[in-house]
Design a protein around this motif. Structure first.
Motif, mmCIF file in Angstrom:
data_model
loop_
_atom_site.group_PDB
_atom_site.id
_atom_site.type_symbol
_atom_site.label_atom_id
_atom_site.label_comp_id
_atom_site.label_asym_id
_atom_site.label_seq_id
_atom_site.Cartn_x
_atom_site.Cartn_y
_atom_site.Cartn_z
ATOM 1 N N HIS A 91 6.564 15.485 9.099
ATOM 2 C CA HIS A 91 5.657 16.365 10.000
ATOM 3 C C HIS A 91 5.577 17.601 9.173
ATOM 4 O O HIS A 91 6.866 18.213 8.924
ATOM 5 C CB HIS A 91 5.848 16.189 11.307
ATOM 6 C CG HIS A 91 4.780 17.017 12.018
ATOM 7 N ND1 HIS A 91 5.084 17.972 13.054
ATOM 8 C CD2 HIS A 91 3.509 16.736 12.054
ATOM 9 C CE1 HIS A 91 4.078 18.593 13.476
ATOM 10 N NE2 HIS A 91 2.973 17.784 13.044
ATOM 11 N N LEU A 92 4.676 18.324 9.003
ATOM 12 C CA LEU A 92 4.508 19.592 8.461
ATOM 13 C C LEU A 92 3.481 20.682 9.407
ATOM 14 O O LEU A 92 2.250 19.963 9.292
ATOM 15 C CB LEU A 92 4.385 19.821 6.871
ATOM 16 C CG LEU A 92 4.637 21.198 6.313
ATOM 17 C CD1 LEU A 92 5.936 21.920 6.094
ATOM 18 C CD2 LEU A 92 3.982 20.990 4.733
ATOM 19 N N ALA A 110 0.562 15.129 9.046
ATOM 20 C CA ALA A 110 1.518 13.727 9.148
ATOM 21 C C ALA A 110 1.518 13.134 7.702
ATOM 22 O O ALA A 110 0.638 12.599 6.996
ATOM 23 C CB ALA A 110 0.939 12.840 10.312
ATOM 24 N N PHE A 111 2.857 12.700 7.693
ATOM 25 C CA PHE A 111 3.089 12.101 6.024
ATOM 26 C C PHE A 111 3.735 10.543 6.372
ATOM 27 O O PHE A 111 4.590 10.560 7.100
ATOM 28 C CB PHE A 111 4.052 12.857 5.361
ATOM 29 C CG PHE A 111 3.546 14.044 4.845
ATOM 30 C CD1 PHE A 111 2.816 14.259 3.699
ATOM 31 C CD2 PHE A 111 3.673 15.135 5.637
ATOM 32 C CE1 PHE A 111 2.349 15.644 3.381
ATOM 33 C CE2 PHE A 111 3.268 16.633 5.294
ATOM 34 C CZ PHE A 111 2.351 16.781 4.012
ATOM 35 N N SER A 112 3.448 9.567 5.716
ATOM 36 C CA SER A 112 4.109 8.370 5.818
ATOM 37 C C SER A 112 5.166 8.805 4.407
ATOM 38 O O SER A 112 4.775 9.076 3.259
ATOM 39 C CB SER A 112 3.033 7.385 5.404
ATOM 40 O OG SER A 112 4.057 6.108 4.807
ATOM 41 N N GLU A 115 3.110 6.401 1.607
ATOM 42 C CA GLU A 115 1.974 6.705 1.322
ATOM 43 C C GLU A 115 1.494 8.261 1.253
ATOM 44 O O GLU A 115 0.313 8.462 1.007
ATOM 45 C CB GLU A 115 0.905 5.911 2.279
ATOM 46 C CG GLU A 115 0.989 4.447 2.168
ATOM 47 C CD GLU A 115 -0.058 3.575 3.059
ATOM 48 O OE1 GLU A 115 -1.331 3.942 2.610
ATOM 49 O OE2 GLU A 115 0.110 3.128 3.984
ATOM 50 N N GLY A 116 2.379 8.977 1.631
ATOM 51 C CA GLY A 116 1.863 10.335 1.664
ATOM 52 C C GLY A 116 1.306 10.889 2.894
ATOM 53 O O GLY A 116 1.119 10.155 3.934
ATOM 54 N N LEU A 117 0.654 12.098 2.426
ATOM 55 C CA LEU A 117 -0.193 12.500 3.543
ATOM 56 C C LEU A 117 -1.476 11.580 4.100
ATOM 57 O O LEU A 117 -2.032 11.016 3.424
ATOM 58 C CB LEU A 117 -0.996 13.741 3.471
ATOM 59 C CG LEU A 117 -1.797 14.559 4.316
ATOM 60 C CD1 LEU A 117 -1.016 15.111 5.246
ATOM 61 C CD2 LEU A 117 -2.515 15.926 3.483
#
Length: 236
Positions: A91-92, A110-112, A115-117
Motif C-alpha cells: 500500500h502506498l 494498492a499493490f499485489s 501483479e503490481g498495481l
C-alpha cells in the motif's frame, strides 16, 4: 515503450503530447505488415498471412496516469520520493500523480506482490458547505460528469439509507450519520485501459465539510482481494 521507458521519458520532462505521438507511432508500426515476411510466405504458399490489427492501451492513459501492474518503485520514480505520505509493503499513499487532478489531494494505491498495481483511490480536498450540502453535491456531480466522459454513464444512488428521514437542510447531517448515501458505480465490460470497476462517493467529515472520492479497480483486483481475505480467514 515499456513502463520503464515511459518513466525515463517522464523524468526527462518529455511532454505528454510527444509521448502519445511516440505511442501512436509504435502502434502503427506494429500494425504495418512486414514486406519481407509477406514475400517469404508468398514464395511457399498461395495465401498471404496478414498481421493482427491490435492496438494496445496507450501508456499513461490509466486513471491519473497510473497503469495496472506498476511496481511501488515505478510509481515513486514518476511522482518523486517527496510525494510519499505513507508506505507499506502492499500500500502506498502519495500526494500527487503522473497526471494529477486539482480536485484531489491524495492517491491511495494498492499493490499485489505478483501483479503490481491493482487499485487506485483518489481522495478529494475538503469542501466547505452548509447543511444542504449543495457545494459537495455539485463537486460530486462534476466528478461524475468527468469520469462518465471516458467510461460511460454510471449507476447512481442518491437516497436515504436509514429509517430516519431528515429535512433538506439536514442533508449533511444525514450523510455524516450514514442515514443517506450519494454513490455512483461504473462496470466496465470489457475493461477500459484495464479498469474494470469504478466507485465514486460523497463523504461528510462534519455537518459543514466534506469531500469526494473515486476508486478505480483494475482487472485482477477482485481475485487478489478474495485470495488475501481467504488467507486471513484461514488463521481463525
Amino acid at each position: 515503450l515499456s513502463t520503464d521507458q515511459l518513466i525515463q521519458l517522464k523524468a526527462a520532462h518529455v511532454s505528454d503530447r510527444v509521448i502519445e505521438a511516440m505511442t501512436e507511432s509504435q502502434s502503427a508500426n506494429e500494425k504495418a505488415p512486414s514486406n519481407t515476411g509477406q514475400q517469404a510466405v508468398g514464395k511457399n504458399s498461395a495465401t498471404t498471412v496478414s498481421q493482427p490489427n491490435v492496438k494496445p492501451a496507450a501508456l499513461g492513459q490509466g486513471p491519473f496516469g497510473f497503469e495496472k501492474g506498476m511496481t511501488v518503485q515505478q510509481v515513486i520514480s514518476l511522482v518523486g520520493a517527496g510525494a510519499i505520505k505513507s508506505r507499506k509493503a502492499d500500500h502506498l499513499v502519495v500526494t500527487t500523480a503522473p497526471k494529477p487532478h486539482s480536485a484531489f489531494e491524495e492517491y491511495s494505491l494498492a499493490f499485489s506482490p505478483k501483479e503490481g498495481l491493482l487499485k487506485v483511490v483518489a481522495i478529494g480536498k475538503d469542501i466547505e458547505t452548509d447543511g444542504y450540502g449543495l457545494e459537495l453535491q455539485n463537486a460530486f456531480a462534476d466528478m461524475v460528469k468527468g469520469v462518465s466522459a471516458k467510461y460511460g454513464l454510471p449507476e447512481t444512488h442518491d437516497r436515504h439509507h436509514g429509517d430516519l428521514f431528515r429535512d433538506a437542510d439536514q442533508w449533511m447531517m444525514a450523510l455524516l450519520d450514514k442515514d443517506r448515501v450519494l454513490i455512483s458505480f461504473w462496470q466496465c465490460s470489457p475493461p477500459v485501459n484495464n479498469v474494470k470497476m469504478i466507485e465514486a462517493e460523497a463523504v461528510a467529515s462534519s455537518t459543514s465539510k466534506g469531500y469526494v472520492t473515486v476508486g478505480f479497480e483494475f482487472s485482477g483486483w477482485n481475485e487478489y482481494f478474495d485470495a488475501r481475505k481467504a488467507q486471513q480467514d484461514s488463521t481463525y
